[in-house]
Design a protein around this motif. Structure first.
Motif, PDB file in Angstrom:
ATOM      1  N   ASN A  79      -5.603   2.456  -5.437  1.00 15.71           N
ATOM      2  CA  ASN A  79      -4.257   3.349  -5.303  1.00 15.71           C
ATOM      3  C   ASN A  79      -3.111   2.727  -6.179  1.00 15.71           C
ATOM      4  N   ASN A  80      -2.471   3.648  -7.136  1.00 19.62           N
ATOM      5  CA  ASN A  80      -1.402   3.396  -7.644  1.00 19.62           C
ATOM      6  C   ASN A  80      -0.147   3.467  -6.672  1.00 19.62           C
ATOM      7  N   TYR A  81       0.662   2.544  -6.741  1.00 23.38           N
ATOM      8  CA  TYR A  81       1.768   2.358  -5.835  1.00 23.38           C
ATOM      9  C   TYR A  81       2.726   3.722  -5.976  1.00 23.38           C
ATOM     10  N   ILE A  82       2.997   3.863  -7.326  1.00 26.58           N
ATOM     11  CA  ILE A  82       3.964   4.968  -7.652  1.00 26.58           C
ATOM     12  C   ILE A  82       3.499   6.331  -7.519  1.00 26.58           C
ATOM     13  N   GLU A  83       1.953   6.343  -7.587  1.00 22.29           N
ATOM     14  CA  GLU A  83       1.643   7.966  -7.414  1.00 22.29           C
ATOM     15  C   GLU A  83       0.376   7.687  -6.135  1.00 22.29           C
ATOM     16  N   THR A 132      -1.572  -3.763 -13.118  1.00 18.55           N
ATOM     17  CA  THR A 132      -0.852  -4.782 -12.656  1.00 18.55           C
ATOM     18  C   THR A 132      -0.512  -5.060 -11.273  1.00 18.55           C
ATOM     19  N   PHE A 133      -0.726  -6.091 -10.739  1.00 17.87           N
ATOM     20  CA  PHE A 133      -0.441  -6.253  -9.224  1.00 17.87           C
ATOM     21  C   PHE A 133       0.711  -7.058  -8.600  1.00 17.87           C
ATOM     22  N   LEU A 134       1.421  -6.533  -7.663  1.00 22.21           N
ATOM     23  CA  LEU A 134       2.414  -7.131  -7.228  1.00 22.21           C
ATOM     24  C   LEU A 134       2.299  -7.740  -5.689  1.00 22.21           C
ATOM     25  N   ILE A 135       2.464  -9.062  -5.547  1.00 25.09           N
ATOM     26  CA  ILE A 135       2.787  -9.415  -4.259  1.00 25.09           C
ATOM     27  C   ILE A 135       4.006  -9.771  -3.983  1.00 25.09           C
ATOM     28  N   SER A 136       4.416  -8.678  -2.901  1.00 27.90           N
ATOM     29  CA  SER A 136       5.771  -9.051  -2.392  1.00 27.90           C
ATOM     30  C   SER A 136       5.918  -8.703  -0.732  1.00 27.90           C
ATOM     31  N   GLU A 137       6.446  -9.736  -0.382  1.00 25.79           N
ATOM     32  CA  GLU A 137       6.503  -9.794   1.121  1.00 25.79           C
ATOM     33  C   GLU A 137       7.564  -8.766   1.632  1.00 25.79           C
ATOM     34  N   ASN A 138       8.186  -7.950   0.707  1.00 27.54           N
ATOM     35  CA  ASN A 138       8.904  -6.752   0.924  1.00 27.54           C
ATOM     36  C   ASN A 138       8.131  -5.517   1.030  1.00 27.54           C
ATOM     37  N   ILE A 139       6.853  -5.679   0.648  1.00 27.13           N
ATOM     38  CA  ILE A 139       5.844  -4.572   0.681  1.00 27.13           C
ATOM     39  C   ILE A 139       4.708  -4.444   1.333  1.00 27.13           C
ATOM     40  N   PRO A 140       4.777  -4.421   2.790  1.00 23.07           N
ATOM     41  CA  PRO A 140       3.517  -4.489   3.642  1.00 23.07           C
ATOM     42  C   PRO A 140       2.295  -3.645   3.038  1.00 23.07           C
ATOM     43  N   SER A 141       1.105  -4.504   3.136  1.00 24.55           N
ATOM     44  CA  SER A 141      -0.144  -3.639   2.948  1.00 24.55           C
ATOM     45  C   SER A 141      -1.207  -3.771   4.231  1.00 24.55           C
ATOM     46  N   PRO A 142      -2.006  -3.145   4.439  1.00 21.78           N
ATOM     47  CA  PRO A 142      -2.931  -2.810   5.639  1.00 21.78           C
ATOM     48  C   PRO A 142      -3.353  -4.213   6.111  1.00 21.78           C
ATOM     49  N   LYS A 150      -0.194   1.159 -12.314  1.00 22.07           N
ATOM     50  CA  LYS A 150      -0.658   1.385 -13.470  1.00 22.07           C
ATOM     51  C   LYS A 150      -0.308   0.821 -14.875  1.00 22.07           C
ATOM     52  N   THR A 151       0.997   0.531 -14.647  1.00 24.23           N
ATOM     53  CA  THR A 151       1.703  -0.077 -15.900  1.00 24.23           C
ATOM     54  C   THR A 151       2.474  -1.353 -15.450  1.00 24.23           C
ATOM     55  N   LYS A 152       2.623  -2.311 -16.238  1.00 24.84           N
ATOM     56  CA  LYS A 152       3.201  -3.490 -16.111  1.00 24.84           C
ATOM     57  C   LYS A 152       4.775  -3.233 -15.739  1.00 24.84           C
ATOM     58  N   GLU A 153       5.230  -2.207 -16.480  1.00 27.25           N
ATOM     59  CA  GLU A 153       6.789  -1.678 -16.470  1.00 27.25           C
ATOM     60  C   GLU A 153       6.939  -1.055 -15.237  1.00 27.25           C
ATOM     61  N   ASP A 154       6.418  -0.246 -14.412  1.00 25.59           N
ATOM     62  CA  ASP A 154       6.372   0.193 -13.221  1.00 25.59           C
ATOM     63  C   ASP A 154       6.361  -0.874 -12.191  1.00 25.59           C
ATOM     64  N   GLY A 177      11.346  -7.941  -5.086  1.00 24.46           N
ATOM     65  CA  GLY A 177      10.752  -9.478  -5.236  1.00 24.46           C
ATOM     66  C   GLY A 177       9.447  -9.536  -5.374  1.00 24.46           C
ATOM     67  N   GLY A 178       8.752 -10.901  -5.560  1.00 22.85           N
ATOM     68  CA  GLY A 178       7.430 -10.992  -5.392  1.00 22.85           C
ATOM     69  C   GLY A 178       6.995 -11.652  -6.954  1.00 22.85           C
ATOM     70  N   ASN A 179       5.577 -11.651  -7.088  1.00 24.74           N
ATOM     71  CA  ASN A 179       5.021 -12.180  -7.931  1.00 24.74           C
ATOM     72  C   ASN A 179       4.126 -10.999  -8.891  1.00 24.74           C
ATOM     73  N   LEU A 180       3.956 -11.011 -10.105  1.00 18.70           N
ATOM     74  CA  LEU A 180       3.084 -10.089 -10.777  1.00 18.70           C
ATOM     75  C   LEU A 180       1.534 -10.946 -11.116  1.00 18.70           C
ATOM     76  N   TYR A 181       0.458 -10.125 -11.038  1.00 16.28           N
ATOM     77  CA  TYR A 181      -0.851 -10.690 -11.287  1.00 16.28           C
ATOM     78  C   TYR A 181      -1.523  -9.553 -12.302  1.00 16.28           C
ATOM     79  N   SER A 182      -2.312 -10.191 -13.042  1.00 16.78           N
ATOM     80  CA  SER A 182      -3.639  -9.245 -13.702  1.00 16.78           C
ATOM     81  C   SER A 182      -4.505  -9.183 -12.790  1.00 16.78           C
TER      82      SER A 182
END
Length: 145
Positions: free
Chosen positions: A83-87, A98-108, A117-121, A130-135
């Protein structure tokens, strides 16, 4: 003769339609995660795999989908979807996300993992949260460690 015609159509129709390899909608609050068995309720972090034969495996989080790959023949997979975080509820191709691991965005499942969907988003949200980006490839390597 007319009966034979209808019987032939009924028999041939499923054979001609082939396998449906498109995503299947997730019934939030009803469907269970194929990996951890939790009910899928989070519309931002859900994921799905569709095989080449059209079987869909639904997950409550992308991290469950990734861990499921350890027990599945990946040669049989046609689609990896997150699922797209933005939509929320909108599937995107996980292999191109593009994936973001950020302790400020909890996931299940507690990996703090979100898909974009995009790196820009992803960069916009990373700037705020904050956090780190991953392909896809670097995410697989990161979660295997």
């Amino acid at each position: 003769m007319q009966t034979l015609k209808y019987v032939s159509i009924i028999i041939l129709l499923p054979l001609l339609s082939g396998c449906n390899t498109s995503p299947q909608p997730i019934n939030y609050g009803i469907d269970g995660c194929h990996y951890c068995k939790m009910t899928i309720v989070d519309k931002v972090h859900a994921a799905e795999i569709v095989t080449k034969k059209g079987k869909a495996y639904k997950f409550d989080a992308t991290e469950c989908m990734v861990h499921f790959l350890d027990e599945f023949n990946t040669n049989d997979i046609k689609l990896y979807l997150s699922n797209n975080y933005i939509e929320p509820t909108v599937f995107i191709d996980a292999t191109k996300a593009t994936f973001l691991i950020s302790e400020n965005i909890p996931s299940p499942m507690g990996a703090f993992l979100s898909a974009f969907k995009t790196k820009e988003d992803a960069v916009k949200i990373q700037t705020k949260k904050g956090g780190n980006l991953y392909s896809w490839e670097t995410l697989l390597a990161h979660l295997k460690n």
